[in-house]
Design a protein around this motif. Structure first.
Motif, short mmCIF file in Angstrom:
data_model
loop_
_atom_site.label_atom_id
_atom_site.label_comp_id
_atom_site.label_asym_id
_atom_site.label_seq_id
_atom_site.Cartn_x
_atom_site.Cartn_y
_atom_site.Cartn_z
N PRO A 163 -62.37 -34.36 -81.01
CA PRO A 163 -62.48 -32.95 -81.41
C PRO A 163 -62.35 -32.83 -82.92
O PRO A 163 -61.57 -33.53 -83.55
N ASP A 164 -63.12 -31.92 -83.48
CA ASP A 164 -63.09 -31.71 -84.92
C ASP A 164 -61.96 -30.75 -85.27
O ASP A 164 -61.59 -29.88 -84.50
N ALA A 165 -61.40 -30.90 -86.44
CA ALA A 165 -60.39 -30.01 -87.00
C ALA A 165 -59.09 -30.10 -86.21
O ALA A 165 -58.93 -30.90 -85.31
N VAL A 166 -58.14 -29.25 -86.59
CA VAL A 166 -56.83 -29.24 -85.94
C VAL A 166 -56.99 -28.62 -84.56
O VAL A 166 -57.91 -27.82 -84.31
N PRO A 167 -56.09 -28.96 -83.62
CA PRO A 167 -56.25 -28.46 -82.25
C PRO A 167 -56.30 -26.94 -82.16
O PRO A 167 -57.06 -26.40 -81.34
N GLU A 168 -55.50 -26.22 -82.95
CA GLU A 168 -55.50 -24.76 -82.86
C GLU A 168 -56.87 -24.19 -83.21
O GLU A 168 -57.35 -23.25 -82.54
N LEU A 169 -57.53 -24.73 -84.23
CA LEU A 169 -58.85 -24.25 -84.62
C LEU A 169 -59.88 -24.62 -83.57
O LEU A 169 -60.76 -23.81 -83.23
N PHE A 170 -59.79 -25.83 -83.03
CA PHE A 170 -60.71 -26.22 -81.97
C PHE A 170 -60.56 -25.26 -80.79
O PHE A 170 -61.55 -24.82 -80.20
N ALA A 171 -59.31 -24.93 -80.42
CA ALA A 171 -59.07 -24.05 -79.27
C ALA A 171 -59.64 -22.66 -79.52
O ALA A 171 -60.21 -22.04 -78.62
N SER A 172 -59.50 -22.15 -80.74
CA SER A 172 -60.03 -20.82 -81.05
C SER A 172 -61.54 -20.79 -80.93
O SER A 172 -62.12 -19.85 -80.38
N ARG A 173 -62.20 -21.83 -81.42
CA ARG A 173 -63.66 -21.89 -81.31
C ARG A 173 -64.10 -22.04 -79.86
O ARG A 173 -65.08 -21.43 -79.42
N PHE A 174 -63.35 -22.84 -79.10
CA PHE A 174 -63.68 -23.04 -77.69
C PHE A 174 -63.57 -21.72 -76.94
O PHE A 174 -64.44 -21.36 -76.14
N ALA A 175 -62.47 -20.97 -77.16
CA ALA A 175 -62.28 -19.70 -76.49
C ALA A 175 -63.35 -18.70 -76.87
O ALA A 175 -63.82 -17.91 -76.03
N ALA A 176 -63.77 -18.70 -78.14
CA ALA A 176 -64.81 -17.78 -78.57
C ALA A 176 -66.15 -18.10 -77.93
O ALA A 176 -66.92 -17.20 -77.59
N SER A 177 -66.43 -19.38 -77.72
CA SER A 177 -67.71 -19.77 -77.13
C SER A 177 -67.80 -19.37 -75.67
O SER A 177 -68.87 -18.98 -75.19
N PHE A 178 -66.68 -19.46 -74.93
CA PHE A 178 -66.74 -19.23 -73.49
C PHE A 178 -66.17 -17.87 -73.08
O PHE A 178 -66.07 -17.58 -71.89
N GLY A 179 -65.80 -17.03 -74.05
CA GLY A 179 -65.33 -15.69 -73.72
C GLY A 179 -66.40 -14.89 -73.00
O GLY A 179 -67.56 -14.87 -73.40
N GLY A 180 -66.02 -14.22 -71.92
CA GLY A 180 -66.96 -13.45 -71.13
C GLY A 180 -67.89 -14.29 -70.28
O GLY A 180 -68.96 -13.82 -69.88
N TYR A 181 -67.50 -15.53 -69.99
CA TYR A 181 -68.37 -16.42 -69.21
C TYR A 181 -68.69 -15.86 -67.83
O TYR A 181 -69.70 -16.21 -67.21
N ASP A 182 -67.81 -14.98 -67.31
CA ASP A 182 -68.00 -14.43 -65.97
C ASP A 182 -68.81 -13.14 -65.98
O ASP A 182 -68.92 -12.47 -64.95
N GLY A 183 -69.36 -12.79 -67.13
CA GLY A 183 -70.10 -11.54 -67.24
C GLY A 183 -69.20 -10.33 -67.43
O GLY A 183 -69.68 -9.21 -67.45
N ALA A 184 -67.90 -10.57 -67.55
CA ALA A 184 -66.94 -9.48 -67.75
C ALA A 184 -65.98 -9.87 -68.87
O ALA A 184 -66.42 -10.22 -69.96
N ASP A 185 -64.70 -9.82 -68.59
CA ASP A 185 -63.71 -10.11 -69.63
C ASP A 185 -63.02 -11.44 -69.41
O ASP A 185 -61.89 -11.64 -69.86
N GLY A 186 -63.66 -12.36 -68.71
CA GLY A 186 -63.07 -13.68 -68.48
C GLY A 186 -62.86 -14.43 -69.78
O GLY A 186 -63.59 -14.26 -70.76
N TYR A 210 -50.60 -22.80 -74.51
CA TYR A 210 -52.06 -22.78 -74.58
C TYR A 210 -52.49 -21.98 -75.80
O TYR A 210 -51.82 -21.04 -76.22
N TRP A 211 -53.67 -22.37 -76.34
CA TRP A 211 -54.21 -21.71 -77.53
C TRP A 211 -55.61 -21.24 -77.22
O TRP A 211 -56.28 -21.81 -76.35
N PRO A 212 -56.11 -20.21 -77.94
CA PRO A 212 -55.41 -19.45 -78.97
C PRO A 212 -54.30 -18.59 -78.38
O PRO A 212 -54.29 -18.31 -77.18
N GLU A 213 -53.38 -18.17 -79.23
CA GLU A 213 -52.22 -17.42 -78.77
C GLU A 213 -52.52 -15.94 -78.60
O GLU A 213 -51.62 -15.17 -78.26
N SER A 214 -53.75 -15.53 -78.84
CA SER A 214 -54.11 -14.14 -78.60
C SER A 214 -54.07 -13.87 -77.10
O SER A 214 -54.36 -14.74 -76.28
N PRO A 215 -53.69 -12.63 -76.70
CA PRO A 215 -53.53 -12.35 -75.27
C PRO A 215 -54.86 -12.24 -74.56
O PRO A 215 -55.89 -11.94 -75.16
#
Length: 703
Positions: free
Chosen positions: A206-229, A479-484
Motif C-alpha cells: 500500500p502506498d503512503a501511511v495507513p491512515e491516508l490509504f484508509a481514507s482513499r479506500f473509504a472514499a472510493s467505495f463510499g455508497g457502494y450499495d447505492g445508498a449510504d454504505g 478502524y480508519w478513517p475515524e470519521s463516523p
C-alpha cells in the motif's frame, strides 16, 4: 508523476537477455523454450511498487530512484563506461519479456470478487511497464542528466458497486502484480528451471501511511450499495515492520453489509424519580458570609412552596461549575485534599441520581435496570446537569450483524459515537440526543450488546411522547478513517415524563350551606354539606389530572404526621436550602481573580457540597418512602374525563372501612369496585367509582 496509461513504449536495446533454450534443435517455427524465472518489476533495480485506490480506480505506482541502484565500480562521473552494467542487463532482459506477446501481465486484488479479483488489460499494463523500464534504463545508461527520482502511475478501472456482491462483510485488502507465460514455453528439464518460469506473483505494498490509504479506500467505495454504505480499514499493528502491512476492511450498510439489528419490541425507557411530588417548606439554618473575610454567621430562614427538584438542578449546575477543569485546578493547587473530597462528592451525587433511575413502564419485558443505572452514572460523572436535564434514558438491545464468519484473530467490534435525530421536513427539532461521553456499543460476532443514550425533549410540556427517527453516527474503534458512518436505528416512540410539578388547582368557591334542623337526633344534626368549586389550570401533555382531597377526620391526622416524618427528605431540604443561600456569595469569589483561592472559600464549598452529597446519598438508601395519602382521601383521575366523559374517583376508606362518596357537579357516583392495579399506592385500601363528566368551564363542584 507520469500517467502512462496511453504512453507509447520506446525501443531499447538490452545489454543482456534471457537466452532461449531447448532440448532439441528447434525448427524455424518452433517456439523457444525458457528455463529462467520471469523478471518481476518489483525485483528490478531501483524500483518500488505500490498502490492505492483513487476514485473508481486502483492506482498502480512505479517509483524509480537511481540512488537505490548499486554501482559496478567507483568510476568518475565523466567515465565513458556505464556505471550500472548489471542493472542495465536486468532491464534489457525485462524489455525482451515485455515485448514478447506470449508474456502477460495482470493485477489482482482481494476486495472485489468478480473475475477472480483480476483487473485491467494485459496489453495496457505491459505497455506501461515497458515505458517505465525505458525511462529507468535511460538514467542507468547515463542518457538522462541529472538523474532524478520519478514515478509512473497506471490507473486501473474498478467497479465499486461490485463490493455489494461479496458474501462476507470482513475481508483482507491486498493486491499483487502477476507476470506469466504459457506452460508449453517452459523447459522443465533445463538446469535452473523453476515454477517462476511460468508465473511469478509478488504483493504490491500500500502506498503512503495507513491512515491516508484508509481514507482513499473509504472514499472510493463510499455508497457502494447505492445508498449510504461505507467501508472502514484496519491493519495489524504487529505487522508494521513488514514489507506489506496486513490490511482488513469491514463494509457497513443497511442492505449489503454489516448493520445494526435492534431487539424485538419497543425501546425501553428510564427516567429519574423526583425528590418530592409536593411543594415543601420550613425553617432552615443558613449561613451568611461576610464580604472580604468570608466569616460565617448563622441565621434561621423560612422557605415555603419549594420544589425540591428545582433546588437540586441548581445544585448540580453549581457543582459542575465548581468541578470545571480551571476551577478544580485552582482548588487543587490550594488544597489537594479538598479537591479530592469534592470529586468524591460528585461521585456520591452521580450514584444517588443513578439509583433514582426507574423504568417508565415497569411491566415492560427485557428490562436491564442495572445496565441503565450504570450508564446514567457514567453520564452524570461527565455532566451532572446534562444528565439531570435529560427527559429519559433509552435502552436498545442491539447486535452488529455480520455476513460471513468473523475472522478468528479479529478483536471485539466496538462502535462509539452519537445518536442523532434525523431532521423532519418542515418541522423544528423536538429532541436532543447528544450524550456526554458518547454512545458505545460493543459486540462480538452475533453476540448482542446494548445501546444507551439520553433524550432531552426541547419542549417537554407539548408532548407526552415523541416519535423520533434516529441514526447512530458511529466510529469503529481501531478502524480508519475515524470519521463516523451513519447506521440507521429506525423510528422510536419515546415517552417524555414530566419533570416539573404541575400547577395546583385554584379554589374558586367554598361554602357550608345552612340547613334546616335535621330529624334523627344529635348524630344527624352534626352532619353538614361542604360545597367547593375548583378551577382547572392548563395542563402539560404528560399530566393526567389527579386531585387528592383530605378531610380533617380524627383518624387521618396521626397517619399524615407519620408519613411526613419518615425518610430523610427533610435533611436534604435543609442541606439544599443552605447551599442555595450560600452559593451566590461563594460563586463571586470563585470566579474572581484572586489566586490562590482563600482557605475559607474552599472550606465553605466543601461544607455545603459535602452536606448535600451526604444527605442525597442517605435519601437514596432509604426504602419505602412512598408518602402515601392519609386515610379519608379522594383521588380524582381526569385521564379520560375529556375523551370518554368519565371522571374516575379513587377513595381511601377510613379506619372503620367507611367511605363517603361526594356529589360532583350534581352527579352521583356509579358502581363501586376495587381500584386494583389503578390504586394510587400499594396499601390495598382504595376503591373506585365513575362519575359522568362534562368539561364545561373546567371547574368541579364537590359536595
Amino acid at each position: 508523476m507520469t500517467d502512462f496509461a496511453s504512453s507509447s513504449p520506446e525501443e531499447l536495446q538490452p545489454a543482456t537477455a534471457d537466452q532461449p533454450k531447448s532440448k532439441e534443435e528447434p525448427g524455424p517455427d518452433a517456439p523457444a523454450l525458457h528455463a529462467g524465472a520471469l523478471l518481476h518489476p518489483a525485483a528490478w533495480p531501483g524500483v518500488r511498487l505500490s498502490y492505492h485506490y483513487d476514485g473508481p480506480a486502483l492506482l498502480l505506482l512505479l517509483h524509480f530512484d537511481l540512488s537505490r541502484v548499486e554501482c559496478e565500480a567507483a568510476l568518475p562521473d565523466a567515465a565513458p563506461v556505464p556505471r550500472y552494467l548489471t542493472a542495465l542487463a536486468t532491464y534489457g532482459a525485462a524489455v525482451i519479456e515485455l515485448t514478447d506477446p506470449r508474456v502477460s501481465a495482470s493485477v489482482t486484488q482481494s476486495v472485489l470478487p468478480a473475475h477472480g479479483g483480476a483487473l485491467g488489460d494485459s496489453g495496457v499494463i505491459k505497455a506501461a511497464l515497458l515505458a517505465f523500464a525505458t525511462e529507468a534504463s535511460g538514467q542507468l545508461a547515463g542518457l538522462v542528466r541529472p538523474a532524478q527520482p520519478f514515478t509512473h502511475a497506471l490507473p486501473i478501472a474498478i467497479a465499486p458497486a461490485e463490493l455489494a456482491a461479496r458474501a462476507d462483510d470482513m475481508f483482507a485488502i491486498g493486491a499483487q502484480l502477476i507476470m506469466s507465460r504459457p506452460d508449453e514455453l517452459a523447459d522443465p528439464g533445463a538446469p535452473g528451471a523453476t515454477p517462476q518460469t511460468v508465473s511469478v506473483a509478488m504483493p504490491i505494498a500500500p502506498d503512503a501511511v495507513p491512515e491516508l490509504f484508509a481514507s482513499r479506500f473509504a472514499a472510493s467505495f463510499g455508497g457502494y450499495d447505492g445508498a449510504d454504505g461505507g467501508v472502514r480499514v484496519a491493519w495489524d499493528a504487529l505487522a508494521g515492520a513488514a514489507a506489506t502491512p496486513h490490511l482488513r476492511a469491514i463494509r457497513l450498510s443497511g442492505s449489503k453489509g454489516a448493520h445494526l439489528a435492534l431487539g424485538q419490541g419497543p425501546a425501553i425507557c428510564y427516567a429519574l424519580t423526583p425528590l418530592g411530588n409536593r411543594l415543601t417548606g420550613g425553617s432552615i439554618c443558613v449561613v451568611r458570609y461576610a464580604p472580604g473575610t468570608l466569616a460565617p454567621s448563622e441565621e434561621l430562614q423560612v422557605f415555603s412552596n419549594i420544589d425540591l427538584d428545582a433546588w437540586a438542578r441548581t445544585f448540580v449546575a453549581a457543582l459542575d461549575e465548581i468541578l470545571s477543569p480551571g476551577t478544580l485546578a485552582a482548588i487543587a493547587a490550594a488544597d489537594a485534599a479538598a479537591s479530592e473530597a469534592l470529586i468524591q462528592a460528585r461521585a456520591v451525587v452521580a450514584q444517588s441520581l443513578a439509583q433514582a433511575l426507574v423504568p417508565v413502564f415497569p411491566q415492560q419485558p427485557g428490562l436491564q435496570l442495572a445496565k441503565a443505572q450504570e450508564h446514567f452514572r457514567q453520564s452524570a460523572l461527565v455532566s451532572l446537569s446534562g444528565a439531570c436535564a435529560a427527559s429519559v434514558l433509552v435502552q436498545l438491545p442491539a447486535t452488529i450483524v455480520l455476513h460471513g464468519a468473523m475472522p478468528a484473530d479479529t478483536a471485539e467490534l466496538q462502535f462509539h459515537g452519537q445518536i442523532e435525530v434525523l431532521p423532519a421536513p418542515g418541522a423544528s427539532a423536538m429532541a436532543d440526543t447528544r450524550t456526554a461521553g458518547g454512545v458505545t456499543l460493543a459486540t462480538s460476532g452475533q453476540q448482542p450488546g446494548t445501546l444507551h443514550f439520553l433524550v432531552k425533549a426541547l419542549q417537554p410540556q407539548q408532548a407526552a411522547s415523541l416519535q423520533l427517527a434516529l441514526v447512530y453516527r458511529a466510529c469503529l474503534a481501531g478502524y480508519w478513517p475515524e470519521s463516523p458512518v451513519d447506521l440507521a436505528l429506525g423510528t422510536l416512540q419515546v415517552p417524555i415524563p414530566g419533570h416539573t410539578l404541575p400547577p395546583a388547582l385554584l379554589l374558586a368557591h367554598q361554602a357550608v350551606p345552612s340547613q334546616a334542623p335535621a330529624e334523627g337526633g344529635a348524630s344527624a344534626a352534626l352532619r353538614w354539606d361542604y360545597d367547593s368549586t375548583l378551577q382547572q389550570v392548563p395542563q402539560d401533555a404528560q399530566d393526567a389530572l389527579w386531585v387528592i382531597t383530605s378531610f380533617p377526620l380524627p383518624h387521618g391526622g396521626e397517619r399524615l404526621r407519620a408519613a411526613t416524618a419518615r425518610g430523610s427528605t427533610a435533611r436534604l431540604f435543609e442541606a439544599l436550602g443552605a447551599f442555595i443561600v450560600a452559593w451566590p456569595q461563594l460563586q463571586a469569589y470563585l470566579a474572581g481573580p484572586a489566586r490562590p483561592l482563600p482557605a475559607a472559600l474552599i472550606a465553605a464549598l466543601l461544607h455545603h457540597v459535602g452536606g448535600v452529597a451526604d444527605a442525597w446519598g442517605a435519601l437514596r438508601s432509604v426504602t419505602g418512602n412512598t408518602g402515601a395519602p392519609p386515610d379519608g382521601s379522594y383521588l380524582f383521575d381526569f385521564a379520560h374525563a375529556h375523551d370518554q366523559k368519565q371522571l374516575l374517583v379513587h377513595a381511601r376508606a377510613d379506619s372503620s372501612g367507611n367511605i363517603l362518596w361526594p356529589v360532583i357537579n350534581g352527579q352521583h357516583h356509579g358502581a363501586v369496585l376495587p381500584s386494583g392495579d389503578l390504586s394510587p399506592d400499594d396499601s390495598g385500601s382504595w376503591l373506585q367509582s365513575g362519575y359522568p363528566y362534562e368539561a364545561g368551564a373546567g371547574a368541579l363542584r364537590i359536595t
